[in-house]
Design a protein around this motif. Structure first.
Motif, PDB file in Angstrom:
ATOM      1  N   GLY A 568       0.757  -1.377   0.237  1.00 19.52           N
ATOM      2  CA  GLY A 568      -0.030   0.222   0.058  1.00 19.52           C
ATOM      3  C   GLY A 568       0.442   1.345  -0.211  1.00 19.52           C
ATOM      4  O   GLY A 568       0.400   2.212   0.575  1.00 19.52           O
ATOM      5  N   ILE A 569       1.741   1.419  -1.135  1.00 18.07           N
ATOM      6  CA  ILE A 569       2.900   2.432  -0.136  1.00 18.07           C
ATOM      7  C   ILE A 569       3.299   3.234  -2.057  1.00 18.07           C
ATOM      8  O   ILE A 569       3.272   4.615  -2.226  1.00 18.07           O
ATOM      9  CB  ILE A 569       4.458   2.316  -0.066  1.00 18.07           C
ATOM     10  CG1 ILE A 569       4.987   1.433   0.199  1.00 18.07           C
ATOM     11  CG2 ILE A 569       3.955   2.048   1.957  1.00 18.07           C
ATOM     12  CD1 ILE A 569       6.469   1.302  -0.002  1.00 18.07           C
ATOM     13  N   GLY A 570       2.736   1.919  -2.792  1.00 21.86           N
ATOM     14  CA  GLY A 570       2.919   2.412  -4.530  1.00 21.86           C
ATOM     15  C   GLY A 570       2.620   3.622  -5.040  1.00 21.86           C
ATOM     16  O   GLY A 570       3.131   4.339  -5.464  1.00 21.86           O
ATOM     17  N   LEU A 571       1.121   4.439  -4.955  1.00 19.05           N
ATOM     18  CA  LEU A 571       0.618   5.235  -5.006  1.00 19.05           C
ATOM     19  C   LEU A 571       0.711   6.084  -4.494  1.00 19.05           C
ATOM     20  O   LEU A 571       1.175   7.380  -4.450  1.00 19.05           O
ATOM     21  CB  LEU A 571      -1.285   4.864  -4.914  1.00 19.05           C
ATOM     22  CG  LEU A 571      -1.338   4.143  -5.916  1.00 19.05           C
ATOM     23  CD1 LEU A 571      -2.646   3.589  -5.683  1.00 19.05           C
ATOM     24  CD2 LEU A 571      -1.132   4.318  -7.602  1.00 19.05           C
ATOM     25  N   PHE A 572       1.342   6.114  -3.174  1.00 24.13           N
ATOM     26  CA  PHE A 572       1.813   6.729  -1.880  1.00 24.13           C
ATOM     27  C   PHE A 572       2.809   7.579  -2.592  1.00 24.13           C
ATOM     28  O   PHE A 572       3.010   9.401  -2.662  1.00 24.13           O
ATOM     29  CB  PHE A 572       1.781   6.519  -0.706  1.00 24.13           C
ATOM     30  CG  PHE A 572       2.296   7.576  -0.227  1.00 24.13           C
ATOM     31  CD1 PHE A 572       1.925   8.709   0.727  1.00 24.13           C
ATOM     32  CD2 PHE A 572       3.946   6.935   0.288  1.00 24.13           C
ATOM     33  CE1 PHE A 572       2.594   9.397   1.713  1.00 24.13           C
ATOM     34  CE2 PHE A 572       4.696   8.112   1.247  1.00 24.13           C
ATOM     35  CZ  PHE A 572       3.427   9.520   2.157  1.00 24.13           C
ATOM     36  N   ILE A 573       3.900   7.093  -2.981  1.00 27.08           N
ATOM     37  CA  ILE A 573       4.826   7.027  -3.551  1.00 27.08           C
ATOM     38  C   ILE A 573       5.053   7.931  -4.929  1.00 27.08           C
ATOM     39  O   ILE A 573       5.633   9.547  -4.881  1.00 27.08           O
ATOM     40  CB  ILE A 573       6.068   6.170  -3.356  1.00 27.08           C
ATOM     41  CG1 ILE A 573       6.217   5.918  -2.488  1.00 27.08           C
ATOM     42  CG2 ILE A 573       7.290   6.004  -5.089  1.00 27.08           C
ATOM     43  CD1 ILE A 573       7.386   4.494  -2.567  1.00 27.08           C
ATOM     44  N   CYS A 574       3.742   7.305  -5.931  1.00 26.95           N
ATOM     45  CA  CYS A 574       3.794   8.179  -7.208  1.00 26.95           C
ATOM     46  C   CYS A 574       3.496   9.470  -6.752  1.00 26.95           C
ATOM     47  O   CYS A 574       3.234  10.779  -7.367  1.00 26.95           O
ATOM     48  CB  CYS A 574       2.236   7.336  -7.906  1.00 26.95           C
ATOM     49  SG  CYS A 574       2.897   5.719  -8.390  1.00 26.95           S
ATOM     50  N   SER A 575       2.034   9.534  -5.717  1.00 28.81           N
ATOM     51  CA  SER A 575       0.886  10.620  -5.753  1.00 28.81           C
ATOM     52  C   SER A 575       2.762  12.043  -4.913  1.00 28.81           C
ATOM     53  O   SER A 575       2.510  13.522  -5.379  1.00 28.81           O
ATOM     54  CB  SER A 575       0.225  11.040  -4.515  1.00 28.81           C
ATOM     55  OG  SER A 575       0.126  11.876  -3.839  1.00 28.81           O
ATOM     56  N   GLU A 576       2.995  11.282  -3.946  1.00 26.18           N
ATOM     57  CA  GLU A 576       4.814  12.472  -3.633  1.00 26.18           C
ATOM     58  C   GLU A 576       5.123  12.500  -4.420  1.00 26.18           C
ATOM     59  O   GLU A 576       5.277  14.179  -4.283  1.00 26.18           O
ATOM     60  CB  GLU A 576       5.059  12.077  -2.366  1.00 26.18           C
ATOM     61  CG  GLU A 576       4.288  11.882  -1.522  1.00 26.18           C
ATOM     62  CD  GLU A 576       3.870  12.958  -0.332  1.00 26.18           C
ATOM     63  OE1 GLU A 576       4.726  13.361  -0.458  1.00 26.18           O
ATOM     64  OE2 GLU A 576       2.179  12.594  -0.256  1.00 26.18           O
ATOM     65  N   ILE A 577       5.662  12.282  -5.571  1.00 27.52           N
ATOM     66  CA  ILE A 577       6.856  12.525  -6.804  1.00 27.52           C
ATOM     67  C   ILE A 577       5.728  13.519  -7.488  1.00 27.52           C
ATOM     68  O   ILE A 577       6.556  14.519  -7.442  1.00 27.52           O
ATOM     69  CB  ILE A 577       7.029  10.982  -7.319  1.00 27.52           C
ATOM     70  CG1 ILE A 577       8.416  10.605  -6.112  1.00 27.52           C
ATOM     71  CG2 ILE A 577       8.439  11.649  -8.335  1.00 27.52           C
ATOM     72  CD1 ILE A 577       8.450   8.912  -7.440  1.00 27.52           C
ATOM     73  N   VAL A 578       4.570  13.193  -8.054  1.00 24.26           N
ATOM     74  CA  VAL A 578       4.266  13.916  -8.790  1.00 24.26           C
ATOM     75  C   VAL A 578       3.752  15.498  -7.883  1.00 24.26           C
ATOM     76  O   VAL A 578       4.286  16.327  -8.653  1.00 24.26           O
ATOM     77  CB  VAL A 578       2.889  13.467  -9.137  1.00 24.26           C
ATOM     78  CG1 VAL A 578       1.883  14.062 -10.093  1.00 24.26           C
ATOM     79  CG2 VAL A 578       3.069  11.868  -9.982  1.00 24.26           C
ATOM     80  N   LYS A 579       3.053  14.845  -6.696  1.00 23.81           N
ATOM     81  CA  LYS A 579       2.929  16.842  -6.220  1.00 23.81           C
ATOM     82  C   LYS A 579       4.560  17.039  -5.719  1.00 23.81           C
ATOM     83  O   LYS A 579       4.165  18.892  -6.480  1.00 23.81           O
ATOM     84  CB  LYS A 579       2.661  16.475  -4.779  1.00 23.81           C
ATOM     85  CG  LYS A 579       0.953  16.120  -4.566  1.00 23.81           C
ATOM     86  CD  LYS A 579       0.108  16.302  -3.190  1.00 23.81           C
ATOM     87  CE  LYS A 579      -0.035  14.654  -2.707  1.00 23.81           C
ATOM     88  NZ  LYS A 579       0.117  14.795  -1.372  1.00 23.81           N
ATOM     89  N   ALA A 580       5.753  16.746  -5.992  1.00 25.62           N
ATOM     90  CA  ALA A 580       7.230  17.601  -5.747  1.00 25.62           C
ATOM     91  C   ALA A 580       7.437  17.807  -7.156  1.00 25.62           C
ATOM     92  O   ALA A 580       8.462  18.650  -7.500  1.00 25.62           O
ATOM     93  CB  ALA A 580       8.167  16.619  -5.508  1.00 25.62           C
ATOM     94  N   HIS A 581       6.648  17.862  -8.443  1.00 24.73           N
ATOM     95  CA  HIS A 581       7.215  18.103  -9.708  1.00 24.73           C
ATOM     96  C   HIS A 581       6.045  19.263  -9.565  1.00 24.73           C
ATOM     97  O   HIS A 581       5.759  19.591 -11.290  1.00 24.73           O
ATOM     98  CB  HIS A 581       6.836  17.386 -10.605  1.00 24.73           C
ATOM     99  CG  HIS A 581       8.291  16.541 -10.670  1.00 24.73           C
ATOM    100  ND1 HIS A 581       8.320  15.543  -9.887  1.00 24.73           N
ATOM    101  CD2 HIS A 581       9.342  16.616 -11.337  1.00 24.73           C
ATOM    102  CE1 HIS A 581       9.517  14.387 -10.359  1.00 24.73           C
ATOM    103  NE2 HIS A 581       9.954  15.824 -10.569  1.00 24.73           N
ATOM    104  N   ASN A 582       5.233  19.559  -8.875  1.00 27.54           N
ATOM    105  CA  ASN A 582       3.944  20.818  -8.856  1.00 27.54           C
ATOM    106  C   ASN A 582       2.545  19.714 -10.276  1.00 27.54           C
ATOM    107  O   ASN A 582       2.009  20.844 -10.957  1.00 27.54           O
ATOM    108  CB  ASN A 582       4.408  22.179 -10.231  1.00 27.54           C
ATOM    109  CG  ASN A 582       5.353  21.915  -8.932  1.00 27.54           C
ATOM    110  OD1 ASN A 582       4.532  22.218  -7.665  1.00 27.54           O
ATOM    111  ND2 ASN A 582       6.164  23.583  -9.484  1.00 27.54           N
ATOM    112  N   GLY A 583       2.504  18.509 -10.299  1.00 28.21           N
ATOM    113  CA  GLY A 583       1.661  18.472 -10.281  1.00 28.21           C
ATOM    114  C   GLY A 583       0.659  17.456 -10.408  1.00 28.21           C
ATOM    115  O   GLY A 583       0.738  17.810  -8.691  1.00 28.21           O
TER     116      GLY A 583
END
Ligand code: ADP
Length: 604
Positions: A568-583
């Motif tokens: 249950g961490i895959g999507l959490f990581i995706c979301s954090e990375i995307v947010k860090a890129h202002n996406g």
């Protein structure tokens, strides 16, 4: 004056018309009148039609026939056609004139004009009929209501009581009307009270309203609501008091039940170790239980006045405000975790469950919020996270050297021409690669938690990255049909991390959708932004789970996903990375049909 003339003159004076008729009334011989009826000197045969309006012709003819047969005088009130062409009323008296043989020679008739008095009595009759009709109407109304309706005279005697009241007393009208309160069974205190009220209404000329409780013969103790109203005479004095009384026992009992159940709820809420607050339909706080005051150190009136949002940890506040606004607008049930400050300045973690409530007519009544202290769970989670992160870190070094040695061994096997060893080493390499990715995820998850993301931004074309991924995945994935579609789009981003996001989304699509199904990866510019979508034909995600799957350790538990391994961490990581890129990252999903995960990024 001749005796005959005296007679004629006095007869003429007594009547408004005098006329003679032939013995059998077949002819009117002549008629004298002072303007009431049409005069005639010559005989008239159809006198009935000329002098009597149609509606009375039959009655008059009948009377005449009877009188002729019996040779008897008669009197009749009937309508006449008057000399001026209108209809009037006449009182006619007919006397037969006999000869010596007792034979009728002719008839002498006198008519008096009674039009005026008849009309007046008509008016009274009509008025009486209207009044009677109204009485019947009111009787029907007052008889069919369960309310008690009555009238008192100024001596406190009942002059009217409707059916319901008579039934309540168990009395007939004759036995009850004209009697006072005590005679109709009222106790002294009760009679005194109403007599004073009657006096007051009479003095103030204003209605009075009251509530009284007393025992009913059959139904037991009842509660009544009553109104006494003044009845005025034509000069404005109170001449009677009209009253209505309604049995409100059931309403009062229902109200009491509500109060009791509210008290029960309050006692429960006050005693619970859950923080509870309630808002109304406008979002205003209307209730906080005692625990709120204990935890926050604020008084309940303070909390009611200023709410709880300013107690939320600064890092959680924007997210909670946004959720609150969004969910409340749609009147949805929602859940979230956040921190609030305690009385001593430290923070505690809370799990909020917000449940909308509705009135019985379906209109929105506000929210019931329950907040549970999950600080211990959060601390355990943190410890688990630290543990995973330490282990991952410790495993990374041996894993890196193992991968290095495998690569060397593989190169040697190839150069030695040992195919068997080379293919086995390829499998080992793939497994080590998988393990490395997993460790990477774990480490990232821990790092993101402490907002420690290291970014290596570079400008690159996403279609090249997708092409590399396509090569890699098509070589290793045989279970699904992957199709890639993209075009040249340049972005400034951490290439490795964006690759990790795409990899995670595709891995999930493979993990959760049935073998043999298609997965499409599509990248394009939409609304000036890069948009990458990974679509599958898997089980889909229910609407209520959709926002939660991007949170750390959240996994949907249902029959389809139960046996699929994961943390249950895959999507959490995706979301954090995307947010860090202002996406932004999101999912659109149709349970039973499939899901489309997509993220956006600014283009270079
Ligand atoms: P994991 O897959 O390790 O459980 P993720 O964070 O990647 O963790 O996903 C969280 C949850 O979201 C999963 O447990 C799964 O229930 C759901 N999910 C993710 N991707 C999909 C998908 N493509 N189809 C259906 N459910 C998915």
């Amino acid at each position: 004056m001749e005796p005959e003339n005296i007679l004629t003159t006095s007869i003429s004076a007594a009547f408004d018309a005098v006329f003679t008729m032939s013995s059998d009334w077949s002819r009117m011989l002549h008629l004298k009148s002072t303007g009431f009826l049409q005069q005639t000197d010559t005989p008239v045969t159809d006198w009935l039609h000329q002098y009597i309006p149609q509606e009375d012709q039959a009655r008059v003819a009948h009377m005449v026939r009877e009188a002729v047969a019996r040779k008897q005088r008669f009197r009749l009130i009937h309508r006449v056609r008057t000399a001026n062409g209108g209809t009037g009323w006449a009182l006619s008296s007919a006397v037969p004139v006999m000869d010596n043989q007792e034979q009728i020679v002719e008839w002498l008739v006198g008519s008096i004009d009674i039009t005026e008095s008849h009309r007046a009595s008509d008016v009274t009759r009509t008025a009486r009929q209207v009044a009677e009709r109204q009485i019947r109407l009111y009787e029907t109304i007052t008889a069919s209501t369960p309310d008690l309706i009555y009238v008192f005279d100024l001596n406190y005697r009942f002059t009217y009581a409707n059916k319901a009241l008579l039934a309540m007393w168990g009395k007939e009208w004759e036995a009850a009307i004209g009697k006072g309160l005590r005679e109709n069974g009222y106790e002294d205190w009760h009679a005194n009270m109403h007599e004073r009220e009657i006096d007051t209404v009479r003095r103030t000329k204003l209605p009075i309203r009251g509530e009284v409780s007393f025992p009913h013969a059959v139904l037991g103790r009842r509660i009544y609501d009553y109104i006494f109203t003044p009845v005025f005479n034509e000069i404005g004095d109170v001449e009677a008091i009209a009253g209505t009384t309604r049995d409100i026992t059931d309403i009062r009992n229902a109200e009491m039940k509500i109060v009791e159940s509210e008290n029960r709820f309050r006692n429960m809420a006050e005693g619970a170790d859950v923080m509870i607050n309630v808002t109304d339909g406008q979002g205003t706080n209307v209730y906080f239980n005692r625990l709120w005051a204990v935890v926050t150190g604020r008084t309940i009136p303070d909390l009611l006045a200023s709410g709880w949002l300013d107690l939320v940890h600064p890092d959680d506040k924007i997210r909670i405000e946004r959720l609150l606004a969004e969910r409340t607008e749609k009147k949805l049930r929602w859940k979230s975790e956040f921190r609030i400050v305690r009385a001593d300045g430290s923070y505690l973690w809370l799990l909020l469950q917000a449940t909308p409530r509705f009135h019985s007519d379906g209109s929105f009544a506000g929210y019931i919020n329950s907040l549970v202290d999950i600080t211990d769970i959060k601390e355990n989670e943190q410890r688990k996270n630290d543990f995973i992160s330490t282990i991952s870190h410790e495993l990374r070094t041996p894993l890196t050297s193992a991968t290095g040695f495998v690569e060397i061994l593989q190169a040697r096997a190839v150069s030695d021409g040992d195919q068997h060893a080379a293919s086995m080493l390829t499998i080992v390499e793939k497994q080590l690669d998988k393990m490395t990715r997993m460790l990477h995820n774990f480490l990232n998850a821990a790092r993101f938690e402490s907002s420690n993301m290291h970014m290596r931004i570079e400008r690159f074309d996403i279609s090249i990255l997708l092409h590399e991924l396509e090569e890699e995945l098509k070589a290793t994935v045989t279970s699904h049909i992957l199709s890639f579609k993209s075009r040249e789009i340049w972005i400034d981003a951490d290439k490795e991390k964006i690759a990790q996001v795409i990899h995670n989304l595709i891995s999930n699509a493979i993990k959760y959708s049935p073998a043999g199904s298609a997965i499409t990866i599509d990248c394009d510019i939409i609304n000036g932004q890069l948009r990458l979508t990974v679509e599958d034909y898997g089980p889909g995600i229910r609407l209520e789970d959709q926002p939660l799957i991007f949170t750390r350790f959240y996994r949907v538990r249902n029959t389809q996903t139960k046996y699929v391994p994961g943390f249950g961490i895959g999507l959490f990581i995706c979301s954090e990375i995307v947010k860090a890129h202002n996406g932004q990252i999101a999912v659109e999903s149709w349970p039973g049909k499939g899901s489309a995960f997509y993220f956006t990024l600014p283009v270079a």
